[in-house]
Design a protein around this motif. Structure first.
Motif, PDB file in Angstrom:
ATOM      1  N   LYS A  40     108.266  -9.805  33.334  1.00 56.92           N
ATOM      2  CA  LYS A  40     108.029  -8.884  34.448  1.00 56.92           C
ATOM      3  C   LYS A  40     108.353  -9.570  35.777  1.00 56.92           C
ATOM      4  N   ALA A  41     107.943 -10.830  35.890  1.00 60.58           N
ATOM      5  CA  ALA A  41     108.165 -11.570  37.137  1.00 60.58           C
ATOM      6  C   ALA A  41     109.654 -11.779  37.416  1.00 60.58           C
ATOM      7  N   ASN A  42     110.425 -11.983  36.362  1.00 66.11           N
ATOM      8  CA  ASN A  42     111.864 -12.217  36.535  1.00 66.11           C
ATOM      9  C   ASN A  42     112.685 -10.945  36.402  1.00 66.11           C
ATOM     10  N   ASP A  86     101.368 -13.789  20.013  1.00 63.73           N
ATOM     11  CA  ASP A  86     102.388 -14.763  19.655  1.00 63.73           C
ATOM     12  C   ASP A  86     103.726 -14.107  19.931  1.00 63.73           C
ATOM     13  N   ILE A  87     104.461 -14.649  20.913  1.00 61.47           N
ATOM     14  CA  ILE A  87     105.746 -14.072  21.300  1.00 61.47           C
ATOM     15  C   ILE A  87     106.858 -14.923  20.703  1.00 61.47           C
ATOM     16  N   PHE A  88     107.710 -14.277  19.941  1.00 64.98           N
ATOM     17  CA  PHE A  88     108.849 -14.934  19.304  1.00 64.98           C
ATOM     18  C   PHE A  88     110.115 -14.515  20.041  1.00 64.98           C
ATOM     19  N   TYR A  89     110.704 -15.453  20.779  1.00 62.35           N
ATOM     20  CA  TYR A  89     111.929 -15.199  21.525  1.00 62.35           C
ATOM     21  C   TYR A  89     113.136 -15.626  20.698  1.00 62.35           C
ATOM     22  N   ALA A  90     114.301 -15.122  21.065  1.00 62.70           N
ATOM     23  CA  ALA A  90     115.539 -15.479  20.368  1.00 62.70           C
ATOM     24  C   ALA A  90     116.075 -16.839  20.820  1.00 62.70           C
ATOM     25  N   SER A  91     115.616 -17.343  21.974  1.00 60.98           N
ATOM     26  CA  SER A  91     116.073 -18.641  22.468  1.00 60.98           C
ATOM     27  C   SER A  91     114.979 -19.271  23.328  1.00 60.98           C
ATOM     28  N   HIS A  92     115.196 -20.520  23.703  1.00 65.22           N
ATOM     29  CA  HIS A  92     114.250 -21.243  24.560  1.00 65.22           C
ATOM     30  C   HIS A  92     114.380 -20.853  26.027  1.00 65.22           C
ATOM     31  N   ARG A  93     115.342 -20.048  26.386  1.00 63.82           N
ATOM     32  CA  ARG A  93     115.633 -19.748  27.789  1.00 63.82           C
ATOM     33  C   ARG A  93     114.622 -18.814  28.455  1.00 63.82           C
ATOM     34  N   LYS A  94     113.883 -18.068  27.683  1.00 65.37           N
ATOM     35  CA  LYS A  94     112.957 -17.078  28.247  1.00 65.37           C
ATOM     36  C   LYS A  94     111.645 -17.730  28.675  1.00 65.37           C
ATOM     37  N   ASP A  95     111.100 -17.233  29.787  1.00 59.78           N
ATOM     38  CA  ASP A  95     109.765 -17.636  30.232  1.00 59.78           C
ATOM     39  C   ASP A  95     108.717 -16.910  29.408  1.00 59.78           C
ATOM     40  N   GLU A  98     103.579 -12.243  29.109  1.00 64.70           N
ATOM     41  CA  GLU A  98     103.010 -11.155  28.320  1.00 64.70           C
ATOM     42  C   GLU A  98     102.703  -9.920  29.150  1.00 64.70           C
ATOM     43  N   SER A  99     102.978  -9.941  30.443  1.00 63.14           N
ATOM     44  CA  SER A  99     102.506  -8.881  31.345  1.00 63.14           C
ATOM     45  C   SER A  99     103.072  -7.496  31.009  1.00 63.14           C
ATOM     46  N   LEU A 100     104.312  -7.386  30.578  1.00 65.71           N
ATOM     47  CA  LEU A 100     104.850  -6.073  30.212  1.00 65.71           C
ATOM     48  C   LEU A 100     104.209  -5.541  28.933  1.00 65.71           C
ATOM     49  N   ILE A 101     103.821  -6.451  28.048  1.00 63.64           N
ATOM     50  CA  ILE A 101     103.112  -6.035  26.835  1.00 63.64           C
ATOM     51  C   ILE A 101     101.759  -5.459  27.231  1.00 63.64           C
ATOM     52  N   LEU A 102     101.031  -6.178  28.091  1.00 65.02           N
ATOM     53  CA  LEU A 102      99.721  -5.693  28.542  1.00 65.02           C
ATOM     54  C   LEU A 102      99.851  -4.341  29.241  1.00 65.02           C
ATOM     55  N   ASP A 103     100.870  -4.177  30.077  1.00 64.62           N
ATOM     56  CA  ASP A 103     101.101  -2.893  30.749  1.00 64.62           C
ATOM     57  C   ASP A 103     101.348  -1.782  29.730  1.00 64.62           C
ATOM     58  N   GLY A 104     102.140  -2.082  28.706  1.00 65.90           N
ATOM     59  CA  GLY A 104     102.490  -1.079  27.710  1.00 65.90           C
ATOM     60  C   GLY A 104     101.344  -0.659  26.807  1.00 65.90           C
TER      61      GLY A 104
END
Length: 143
Positions: A40-42, A86-95, A98-104
């Motif tokens: 959300k921040a980015n 537990d957030i599983f990203y496709a790469s190490h590049r993501k920060d 969880e804020s968009l999850i909480l909003d949703g």
């Protein structure tokens, strides 16, 4: 995109739920949100005419995806909550964000994300299956 599944922990002998709700609500809800979360921040864009930032199209799309995949809890949780994600990203590049999850989850699991008073959020890599595994329950020891 897989459908979300909700698990309620307490069942009586007939298989039906007889869970009291409110302050001593013993429910635990667990589900998976498929797809890679965005930050959300980015993911904000500046609207000069309104002199404010708003969520980007990608952020709005992900928040909508969360709403679609999240089971509706009846009745919604009340009071203070704890959440584990537990957030599983496709790469190490993501920060880790969880804020968009909480909003949703608003109006699906709880009425407002301000109810979440305890968070445990972890970052993992799964290139083949980015997702968020979510577990929500009443905060222990809070009346």
């Amino acid at each position: 995109m897989k459908a979300a599944s909700a698990k309620k922990k307490s069942r009586n002998s007939t298989g039906t739920s007889d869970i009291p709700t409110g302050i001593n609500d013993p429910r635990v809800v667990e589900f998976t949100i498929e797809g890679e979360p965005c930050s959300k921040a980015n993911s904000r864009r500046w609207i000069p005419s309104q002199k404010r930032f708003i969520k980007s199209k990608n952020a709005l799309a992900y928040e909508q995806m969360v709403k679609i995949q999240t089971p509706r809890l009846e009745p919604l949780f009340v009071g203070e909550l704890s959440i584990e994600i537990d957030i599983f990203y496709a790469s190490h590049r993501k920060d880790l964000d969880e804020s968009l999850i909480l909003d949703g989850l608003q109006d699906k699991i709880y009425s407002n994300d301000r109810q979440v008073r305890e968070k445990h959020v972890r970052h993992f890599i799964d290139r083949a299956n980015p997702r968020a595994d979510v577990k929500i329950y009443r905060r222990a020891g809070v009346d």
